[in-house]
Write a protein that holds these residues in place. Structure first.
Motif, PDB file in Angstrom:
ATOM      1  N   TYR A 136       0.840  -1.198   0.000  1.00 34.02           N
ATOM      2  CA  TYR A 136       0.000   0.000   0.000  1.00 34.02           C
ATOM      3  C   TYR A 136       0.880   1.255   0.000  1.00 34.02           C
ATOM      4  CZ  TYR A 136      -3.208   3.632   1.490  1.00 34.02           C
ATOM      5  OH  TYR A 136      -3.922   4.794   1.573  1.00 34.02           O
ATOM      6  N   GLN A 137       1.934   1.252   0.818  1.00 32.46           N
ATOM      7  CA  GLN A 137       2.828   2.403   0.894  1.00 32.46           C
ATOM      8  C   GLN A 137       3.512   2.659  -0.452  1.00 32.46           C
ATOM      9  OE1 GLN A 137       5.320   1.196   4.155  1.00 32.46           O
ATOM     10  NE2 GLN A 137       3.986   2.120   5.708  1.00 32.46           N
ATOM     11  N   ILE A 138       3.940   1.586  -1.098  1.00 32.65           N
ATOM     12  CA  ILE A 138       4.600   1.723  -2.393  1.00 32.65           C
ATOM     13  C   ILE A 138       3.617   2.249  -3.437  1.00 32.65           C
ATOM     14  CG2 ILE A 138       5.659   0.406  -4.293  1.00 32.65           C
ATOM     15  CD1 ILE A 138       6.897  -1.400  -2.087  1.00 32.65           C
ATOM     16  N   LYS A 139       2.418   1.677  -3.455  1.00 35.94           N
ATOM     17  CA  LYS A 139       1.406   2.134  -4.415  1.00 35.94           C
ATOM     18  C   LYS A 139       1.065   3.605  -4.182  1.00 35.94           C
ATOM     19  CE  LYS A 139      -1.775  -1.345  -5.587  1.00 35.94           C
ATOM     20  NZ  LYS A 139      -2.888  -2.205  -5.159  1.00 35.94           N
ATOM     21  N   TYR A 140       0.923   4.005  -2.924  1.00 32.83           N
ATOM     22  CA  TYR A 140       0.599   5.398  -2.589  1.00 32.83           C
ATOM     23  C   TYR A 140       1.716   6.326  -3.049  1.00 32.83           C
ATOM     24  CZ  TYR A 140      -0.626   9.529   0.091  1.00 32.83           C
ATOM     25  OH  TYR A 140      -0.942  10.814   0.447  1.00 32.83           O
ATOM     26  N   ALA A 141       2.965   5.935  -2.801  1.00 33.70           N
ATOM     27  CA  ALA A 141       4.098   6.767  -3.217  1.00 33.70           C
ATOM     28  C   ALA A 141       4.159   6.888  -4.734  1.00 33.70           C
ATOM     29  CB  ALA A 141       5.408   6.185  -2.678  1.00 33.70           C
ATOM     30  N   LEU A 142       3.950   5.784  -5.446  1.00 36.39           N
ATOM     31  CA  LEU A 142       3.957   5.818  -6.910  1.00 36.39           C
ATOM     32  C   LEU A 142       2.834   6.691  -7.445  1.00 36.39           C
ATOM     33  CD1 LEU A 142       4.762   2.089  -7.748  1.00 36.39           C
ATOM     34  CD2 LEU A 142       6.266   4.059  -8.070  1.00 36.39           C
ATOM     35  N   LEU A 143       1.647   6.540  -6.880  1.00 39.27           N
ATOM     36  CA  LEU A 143       0.502   7.334  -7.313  1.00 39.27           C
ATOM     37  C   LEU A 143       0.745   8.819  -7.044  1.00 39.27           C
ATOM     38  CD1 LEU A 143      -2.334   7.440  -8.490  1.00 39.27           C
ATOM     39  CD2 LEU A 143      -3.231   7.062  -6.188  1.00 39.27           C
ATOM     40  N   SER A 144       1.287   9.139  -5.869  1.00 41.67           N
ATOM     41  CA  SER A 144       1.578  10.538  -5.530  1.00 41.67           C
ATOM     42  C   SER A 144       2.570  11.133  -6.525  1.00 41.67           C
ATOM     43  CB  SER A 144       2.158  10.634  -4.120  1.00 41.67           C
ATOM     44  OG  SER A 144       1.218  10.206  -3.179  1.00 41.67           O
ATOM     45  N   ASN A 145       3.643  10.400  -6.819  1.00 37.85           N
ATOM     46  CA  ASN A 145       4.642  10.893  -7.780  1.00 37.85           C
ATOM     47  C   ASN A 145       4.019  11.072  -9.161  1.00 37.85           C
ATOM     48  OD1 ASN A 145       6.681  11.032  -5.921  1.00 37.85           O
ATOM     49  ND2 ASN A 145       7.461   8.992  -6.368  1.00 37.85           N
ATOM     50  N   TYR A 146       3.188  10.134  -9.566  1.00 33.23           N
ATOM     51  CA  TYR A 146       2.521  10.221 -10.862  1.00 33.23           C
ATOM     52  C   TYR A 146       1.632  11.463 -10.929  1.00 33.23           C
ATOM     53  CZ  TYR A 146      -0.654   9.163 -14.705  1.00 33.23           C
ATOM     54  OH  TYR A 146      -1.402   9.236 -15.852  1.00 33.23           O
ATOM     55  N   LEU A 151       0.310  16.936 -12.687  1.00 31.03           N
ATOM     56  CA  LEU A 151      -0.248  18.234 -12.323  1.00 31.03           C
ATOM     57  C   LEU A 151       0.741  19.386 -12.481  1.00 31.03           C
ATOM     58  CD1 LEU A 151      -2.352  17.244  -9.204  1.00 31.03           C
ATOM     59  CD2 LEU A 151      -3.173  17.722 -11.516  1.00 31.03           C
ATOM     60  N   LYS A 152       2.035  19.108 -12.595  1.00 29.91           N
ATOM     61  CA  LYS A 152       3.030  20.172 -12.745  1.00 29.91           C
ATOM     62  C   LYS A 152       2.735  21.093 -13.939  1.00 29.91           C
ATOM     63  CE  LYS A 152       7.274  18.664 -10.517  1.00 29.91           C
ATOM     64  NZ  LYS A 152       8.628  18.138 -10.741  1.00 29.91           N
TER      65      LYS A 152
END
Length: 161
Positions: A136-146, A151-152
């Protein structure tokens, strides 16, 4: 459940070597066992068919009836107990030059005897629930980075307006 380790130094890793090791396991090391649970990797020689290629069918069947094969996941070598045991062997016994094969076999036999006397086994500390949390932590981090990457340009465009 007995977590006894057995080891043997062989020149090569062939189906013949594997078949004879299974025969010794059944006939010598664990002859009183009703069933022997093997944890093996997915190497092509680690299969009951190897015994049929080496022994006559009745002998192969006799050996296989006492063996229960459990295969590790193909891409999960970090979970492989055998690799962990080999790592322990390497650190405790083989971190120096050993002159010849007979000396190697004596060293490994001595280490094996001591390890079995201590009834040492692998102590799993990474539970399924821990894996789910980590995933879950890895998926959350990947999703956040994506999302940040996506959005940049939008944020930059909005700041220009």
């Amino acid at each position: 459940m007995d977590n006894t380790a057995f080891s043997r130094s062989v020149g090569k890793r062939t189906k013949v070597d594997f078949a004879y090791q299974m025969k010794d396991l059944v006939d010598i090391y664990c002859r009183d066992a009703d069933i022997i649970r093997l944890v093996v990797d997915n190497l092509n020689i680690h299969h009951p068919a190897a015994l049929y290629e080496v022994f006559a069918p009745p002998e192969a069947r006799r050996i296989i009836q006492k063996l229960e094969f459990h295969y590790t996941l193909k891409h999960a070598s970090c979970l492989n107990q055998v690799e962990i045991e080999l790592s322990v062997l390497s650190r405790q016994c083989l971190e120096r030059r050993i002159g010849d094969r007979s000396c190697l076999e004596l060293e490994i036999a001595s280490w094996e005897q001591q390890r079995n006397h201590q009834r040492a086994s692998v102590n799993w500390r990474f539970k399924t629930t821990d894996a789910h949390v980590k995933l879950y932590q890895i998926k959350y981090a990947l999703l956040s980075n994506y999302l940040i990457q996506q959005l940049k340009p939008l944020a930059l465009a909005m700041s220009l307006v």
